[in-house]
Design a protein around this motif. Structure first.
Motif, PDB file in Angstrom:
ATOM      1  N   TYR A 226       0.810  -1.217   0.000  1.00  0.00           N
ATOM      2  CA  TYR A 226       0.000   0.000   0.000  1.00  0.00           C
ATOM      3  C   TYR A 226       0.849   1.276   0.000  1.00  0.00           C
ATOM      4  O   TYR A 226       0.329   2.359  -0.191  1.00  0.00           O
ATOM      5  N   VAL A 227       2.141   1.125   0.229  1.00  0.00           N
ATOM      6  CA  VAL A 227       3.020   2.304   0.253  1.00  0.00           C
ATOM      7  C   VAL A 227       3.148   2.897  -1.144  1.00  0.00           C
ATOM      8  O   VAL A 227       3.069   4.097  -1.339  1.00  0.00           O
ATOM      9  N   THR A 228       3.336   2.004  -2.130  1.00  0.00           N
ATOM     10  CA  THR A 228       3.678   2.483  -3.468  1.00  0.00           C
ATOM     11  C   THR A 228       2.698   1.994  -4.529  1.00  0.00           C
ATOM     12  O   THR A 228       3.003   2.015  -5.715  1.00  0.00           O
ATOM     13  N   ILE A 229       1.523   1.575  -4.108  1.00  0.00           N
ATOM     14  CA  ILE A 229       0.557   1.008  -5.048  1.00  0.00           C
ATOM     15  C   ILE A 229       0.138   2.038  -6.098  1.00  0.00           C
ATOM     16  O   ILE A 229      -0.048   1.718  -7.274  1.00  0.00           O
TER      17      ILE A 229
ATOM     18  N   THR B  15       3.849  -4.949   2.096  1.00  0.00           N
ATOM     19  CA  THR B  15       2.948  -4.871   3.264  1.00  0.00           C
ATOM     20  C   THR B  15       1.961  -6.007   3.123  1.00  0.00           C
ATOM     21  O   THR B  15       0.942  -5.877   2.464  1.00  0.00           O
ATOM     22  N   LEU B  16       2.269  -7.110   3.776  1.00  0.00           N
ATOM     23  CA  LEU B  16       1.577  -8.355   3.491  1.00  0.00           C
ATOM     24  C   LEU B  16       0.473  -8.588   4.513  1.00  0.00           C
ATOM     25  O   LEU B  16       0.670  -9.265   5.517  1.00  0.00           O
ATOM     26  N   THR B  17      -0.715  -8.055   4.240  1.00  0.00           N
ATOM     27  CA  THR B  17      -1.833  -8.360   5.130  1.00  0.00           C
ATOM     28  C   THR B  17      -2.212  -9.826   4.921  1.00  0.00           C
ATOM     29  O   THR B  17      -1.827 -10.444   3.936  1.00  0.00           O
ATOM     30  N   LYS B  18      -2.975 -10.345   5.865  1.00  0.00           N
ATOM     31  CA  LYS B  18      -3.396 -11.748   5.764  1.00  0.00           C
ATOM     32  C   LYS B  18      -4.195 -11.970   4.485  1.00  0.00           C
ATOM     33  O   LYS B  18      -4.055 -12.986   3.817  1.00  0.00           O
ATOM     34  N   GLU B  19      -5.052 -10.993   4.153  1.00  0.00           N
ATOM     35  CA  GLU B  19      -5.879 -11.158   2.966  1.00  0.00           C
ATOM     36  C   GLU B  19      -4.998 -11.138   1.707  1.00  0.00           C
ATOM     37  O   GLU B  19      -5.209 -11.938   0.785  1.00  0.00           O
TER      38      GLU B  19
ATOM     39  N   GLU C  54      -1.913 -12.090   1.539  1.00  0.00           N
ATOM     40  CA  GLU C  54      -1.147 -13.343   1.521  1.00  0.00           C
ATOM     41  C   GLU C  54      -1.955 -14.446   0.831  1.00  0.00           C
ATOM     42  O   GLU C  54      -1.464 -15.139  -0.058  1.00  0.00           O
TER      43      GLU C  54
ATOM     44  N   LYS D   3       8.047 -13.128   5.788  1.00  0.00           N
ATOM     45  CA  LYS D   3       7.993 -12.799   4.363  1.00  0.00           C
ATOM     46  C   LYS D   3       8.736 -13.873   3.544  1.00  0.00           C
ATOM     47  O   LYS D   3       8.291 -14.274   2.469  1.00  0.00           O
TER      48      LYS D   3
END
Lengths: 265, 265, 265
Positions: free
Chosen positions: C25-28, C67-71, C73, C103
């Motif tokens: 989400y930082v660089t999306i 930024t690896l949220t569970k969803e 992943e 990760k």
């Protein structure tokens, strides 16, 4: 004191503090960019099964509750507990706590369970957190300066940390010392994330300087001066934001000494 | 009619509508910035245990299903039910509903359970939502104008709301009135989020103007003119996007009256 | 070889590959914008109940674990399995795998279950993934070039894919061929997301070119040249990032042939 404050910029650029940020998705890109431009090293590690471990290896932790998903909520609490255990500096940005009860609950839980070195909010958030009535609209404070000094001091003593209340003038206290900073321009309120970016900068300086009062003053003055410099070149919000990043990149000890508008009371 | 449309800009700047946005993470920053630049007050409150309460205190709600996490899905439904109860204007942006069945399902659920004042989509999305065949590729419409008038009118009557279908020309109807707007430039398709930003602007104007048909026309014309103005200064997408924000900041009643390319049929 | 590499830009603009991105989400926003500016069609479809279906209709899939949220992943694993089944090109960006065990676990799971055509990481990530010791700080590599050629070749053979290791010089191999690229400027490390944007570009080129080694070279050279061009116009990070997007928009076969700094060993 101004020498100590200005020297923080140099310390930050020498140390390149690693700042873990768990922050809202609206301005997460801006927060990463301003930290890089200022000389810190941002890492937005926020997955709940990463945040505890990652906090240990960071120099500072920035927690911003602006868009608080359930996963972020868990991650923040775990990261702040980890920071407490590993003696990592923490900056808490209680975005929207004045208007949304749930955010206030999470903010208080973080203050209770974890470690917080700097609380940075707008006037309405700080007053509300101090138990005062405050006037807010959504996430914006529409309050004046009345009662703000008391709120800042009260919170600083209550949670044994540095408190920053932003507004036309910014109030900063560690419970004993109190600084009022008057840098900045109105146009900063017309780009989203000026407050978040300041919070991120506080985490950057807190990761490089032991005296968190000085660290907070450095961040607030730097942001304000960068706004003034940007405004010299751009009077409209799109261009202004671009120039703001450029201006933060240019801040140094001399610009702070020359342009800081700070008084101690 | 053009006087009513242009006056919405002034109303918006007087009211400074608080716009709650539950929107995709790709362009959430752009949506907040363009609302601020236009004169509204954005608040991206989307946690599922905040959205119901927050909708009550907002002037408008913007729902964009572009990146629809499970938590966002719940939040959108709760916020739109809350908006219905509290009589808050709602703008629905059915991003990707033409190509992804799950998004279509959520969009229809929102239309069924909550309240929607304006549906704003590209031609493919609007036709698809109206039950027509449509040509899309990912989230982009590659459809022509055939059938678009019928789709816009059908949906407006079906859901008793204003419908905006964007494309080379933009079609807007409340079921009775129909406007076709021809402002804008091709380069708007080369920056991500032009559609989302337009949706956000629709929420801004809907939060300031009772006649949602006029509100939608104002947003569409403003975005188009801002694109034209930006293109005068920048021919490449990075610079163009910066100038787009500057141009939205500059829009006023006079620029709309002078530059609007609108016909009513 | 340089003719094949430069021609990929033209193929990409003819095909306009649809790139599904599940990314941080930082660089999306930056990833979407650079894909559009380069001529591809980005779609950030990441909901777990959309990703499997959406991968089927894409030309390439970009997976970035920043930024690896569970969803996210779950979505990544489903999308990469779908891509395998439907023969869709996949680019994997193992952001932070060197410093965060979780990760690394997810990255290995994707490599095991799905299909990966290009792995693109910084030197520290690639060495770490190859089982070598690496020096990293947060998500940044602070490692030199020692061992990097071996790591790139080893991984390329191990996973039968193209591997890109970025750094002062970028190393690219498909197990047989090895290219070293020296384009780029230091300021690229002062804006967030240069690595992510390169990963996205790799997915764009992989979606337009059968030879993934050539595709990866094209993306790396294009990003490097765009950085050099941007630096000619802007020496500070805010302005530099704007010019970077403009420069990617301007890249063509001729600029690549003229300015590529590539050697094959």
């Amino acid at each position: 004191m101004i020498n100590e404050i200005s020297s923080v910029v140099t310390k930050l650029r020498e140390r390149v503090p690693l700042v873990q940020a768990i922050t809202n998705y609206v301005t997460i890109n801006d927060c990463a960019n301003i930290l890089l431009a200022f000389g810190a090293s941002p890492a937005m590690s926020e997955a709940y099964d990463e945040s505890y471990e990652f906090a240990k290896i960071s120099n500072a932790l920035y927690l911003n509750v602006g868009t608080l998903t359930k996963e972020q909520e868990t991650s923040m609490i775990m990261a702040s507990i980890s920071a407490k255990k590993s003696n990592i500096s923490v900056v808490l940005d209680p975005v929207g706590c004045a208007g949304i009860q749930k955010k206030m609950d999470v903010v208080k839980r973080i203050l209770e369970l974890g470690r917080v070195d700097i609380i940075k909010g707008n006037g309405g958030e700080i007053k509300s957190l101090a138990g005062q009535d405050s006037k807010v609209r959504g996430v914006d404070s529409i309050d004046g300066e009345e009662g703000i000094e008391e709120a800042v001091k009260f919170l600083a003593n209550e949670y044994k940390c540095v408190v920053v209340a932003t507004g036309k003038r910014d109030f900063i206290s560690d419970g004993k010392r109190m600084a009022i900073i008057s840098n900045g321009v109105e146009l900063l309120t017309k780009v989203t994330g000026a407050g978040c970016m300041l919070g991120a900068l506080c985490a950057g300086t807190a990761g490089a300087e032991k005296d968190k009062f000085a660290a907070a003053c450095t961040a607030v003055i730097s942001m304000g001066i960068a706004g003034e410099k940007a405004y010299e070149e751009a009077k409209k919000p799109g261009s202004f934001k671009v120039k703001l990043m450029d201006a933060i990149y240019d801040i140094n000890e001399e610009t702070i000494k020359e342009l800081a508008k700070i008084e101690f009371i």
